[in-house]
Write a protein that holds these residues in place. Structure first.
Motif, PDB file in Angstrom:
ATOM      1  N   ALA A 138       0.938  -1.314  -0.043  1.00 46.58           N
ATOM      2  CA  ALA A 138       0.075   0.113  -0.002  1.00 46.58           C
ATOM      3  C   ALA A 138       0.822   1.302  -0.066  1.00 46.58           C
ATOM      4  CB  ALA A 138      -0.961  -0.004   1.126  1.00 46.58           C
ATOM      5  N   ARG A 152      -5.336  -0.143  -3.561  1.00 48.00           N
ATOM      6  CA  ARG A 152      -5.844  -0.500  -2.249  1.00 48.00           C
ATOM      7  C   ARG A 152      -7.199  -1.307  -2.268  1.00 48.00           C
ATOM      8  NH1 ARG A 152      -3.970   3.055   2.529  1.00 48.00           N
ATOM      9  NH2 ARG A 152      -2.251   3.955   1.663  1.00 48.00           N
ATOM     10  N   LEU A 204      -5.558  -0.720   6.416  1.00 49.71           N
ATOM     11  CA  LEU A 204      -5.584  -0.065   5.266  1.00 49.71           C
ATOM     12  C   LEU A 204      -5.753   1.484   5.224  1.00 49.71           C
ATOM     13  CD1 LEU A 204      -6.695  -2.309   2.157  1.00 49.71           C
ATOM     14  CD2 LEU A 204      -4.323  -1.141   2.616  1.00 49.71           C
TER      15      LEU A 204
END
Length: 114
Positions: free
Chosen positions: A5, A12, A110
């Protein structure tokens, strides 16, 4: 996943789907071990110790099937998924709880990754 990421070459959403899918598939392996291969418990390659299995059984008895929302946790997650197989939980319900728990973890990771 975090490194990928941060590197930014992979989207993502793709990372989220890959991480969640892979982790759920791993949980399905533990489910199958509990359902079909528990006779091999105690062998060196078996992923869950008898002690951790007993702890997971106690959690399952206390909180029921929704405890699988915690299957993403280290140490207790694998035993929980194994016990679900031992208890012959229905696979669709197992997949629902496990997927929600693991997807939530990766969504948070994330989100917190700059």
């Amino acid at each position: 996943m975090v490194a990928a990421a941060l590197h930014g070459e992979t989207s993502r959403p793709a990372l989220f789907i890959a991480a969640t899918s892979g982790n759920v598939l791993g949980a399905v392996v533990n489910f199958a071990l509990g359902r079909f291969l528990i006779r091999f418990e105690g062998r060196r390659w078996f992923p869950v110790s008898p002690t951790n299995r007993q702890k997971a059984e106690a959690l399952f008895a206390r909180y029921g099937q929704p405890v699988l929302l915690l299957s993403w946790l280290p140490v207790i997650g694998d035993p929980l998924t194994l016990v679900a197989g031992l208890l012959r939980m229905k696979l669709p319900l197992f997949l629902l709880f496990v997927t929600i728990g693991k997807a939530a973890r990766y969504a948070v990771v994330l989100y917190l990754t700059p």
